[in-house]
Design a protein around this motif. Sequence first.
Motif, mmCIF file in Angstrom:
data_model
loop_
_atom_site.group_PDB
_atom_site.id
_atom_site.type_symbol
_atom_site.label_atom_id
_atom_site.label_comp_id
_atom_site.label_asym_id
_atom_site.label_seq_id
_atom_site.Cartn_x
_atom_site.Cartn_y
_atom_site.Cartn_z
ATOM 1 N N THR A 66 0.775 -1.030 -0.051
ATOM 2 C CA THR A 66 -0.066 -0.046 -0.145
ATOM 3 C C THR A 66 0.900 1.507 0.130
ATOM 4 O O THR A 66 0.655 2.280 -0.641
ATOM 5 N N ARG A 69 1.997 1.860 -3.439
ATOM 6 C CA ARG A 69 0.970 2.243 -4.430
ATOM 7 C C ARG A 69 0.531 3.796 -4.161
ATOM 8 O O ARG A 69 0.514 4.545 -5.115
ATOM 9 N N ARG A 70 0.431 4.258 -2.830
ATOM 10 C CA ARG A 70 0.304 5.773 -2.541
ATOM 11 C C ARG A 70 1.189 6.545 -3.076
ATOM 12 O O ARG A 70 1.054 7.669 -3.488
ATOM 13 N N ARG A 72 3.517 6.208 -5.580
ATOM 14 C CA ARG A 72 3.550 6.369 -6.723
ATOM 15 C C ARG A 72 2.347 7.138 -7.237
ATOM 16 O O ARG A 72 2.311 7.860 -8.198
ATOM 17 N N ASP A 73 1.269 7.037 -6.683
ATOM 18 C CA ASP A 73 -0.370 7.520 -7.076
ATOM 19 C C ASP A 73 0.116 9.097 -6.889
ATOM 20 O O ASP A 73 -0.534 9.894 -7.717
ATOM 21 N N ARG A 74 0.871 9.502 -5.933
ATOM 22 C CA ARG A 74 1.012 10.922 -5.817
ATOM 23 C C ARG A 74 2.280 11.495 -6.586
ATOM 24 O O ARG A 74 2.457 12.872 -6.507
ATOM 25 N N TRP A 77 8.655 9.306 -7.442
ATOM 26 C CA TRP A 77 9.260 8.213 -8.212
ATOM 27 C C TRP A 77 10.830 7.830 -7.321
ATOM 28 O O TRP A 77 11.340 7.547 -7.911
ATOM 29 N N LEU A 98 3.477 -2.211 -8.840
ATOM 30 C CA LEU A 98 2.985 -0.912 -8.233
ATOM 31 C C LEU A 98 4.167 0.159 -8.360
ATOM 32 O O LEU A 98 4.044 1.157 -7.928
ATOM 33 N N LYS A 207 1.807 0.843 -19.563
ATOM 34 C CA LYS A 207 2.244 2.312 -19.227
ATOM 35 C C LYS A 207 2.236 2.824 -20.852
ATOM 36 O O LYS A 207 1.904 3.952 -21.089
#
Length: 229
Positions: A66, A69-70, A72-74, A77, A98, A207
């Motif tokens: 998790t 995931r969070r 990279r979601d924001r 990198w 992820l 991607k």
Amino acid sequence: MDTGGGLLLIVEDDPNIAALQELYLARNGFDTRVETDGLRGLEAVARLRPVAVVLDVALPGMDGVTFCRRLRDRGDWTPVLMVTARADEADRILGLELGADDYITKPFSPGELVARVNTVLRRGRGAPGGRTHVAGALRVDTARRTVHRAGAEIELTATEFNLLVHLLDRRGRVFTRRELLAQVWGEESAYRDPRVVDVYVSQLRGKLGAASPIRTVRGVGYGTTDPAG
């Protein structure tokens, strides 16, 4: 104390393991900070801006999958080296999908940890100089380490980027999975499960979409072709 290797964030709830990681990483020129749960670790990435994160999968507050995931979601990198138990193959593969840059399995030697961290950081820096690859709608700038599809930037991890460039630099050649492990991940990774390469190729194709130049050669491995030609 700034030792010159940069700040590494260790997210690990076992104090003995964290202390050992700190000791060996400090001996090899890194400053370190430790967080003991995933939520505080995620907050620390934004606050401290480390050069990389050594991330345990099994954490209180927020597990490592998790966390990744969070992060990279924001749009962050920062390189991530995921630490898993040998039985955690599903979490390991999901973590790579992820955006984790690499993984190391317990038990591991401190020397292996240092080597993996240095390898992840080398991938992120890339090679000196630069060149541009154009394949259909895809444009890859190796100096800026950017990938654009029809003018829109695509975010890749350092490992994904290096794998793509390695294949584009050698168009017309097909590589086995073990060759790619040795040449992209480093010689010390050649003994690892070659399915790791499949995970990264699948992630890249997802991607890049229809612009992906990566082709599969059944029974051999992977190469690249220009989808426009």
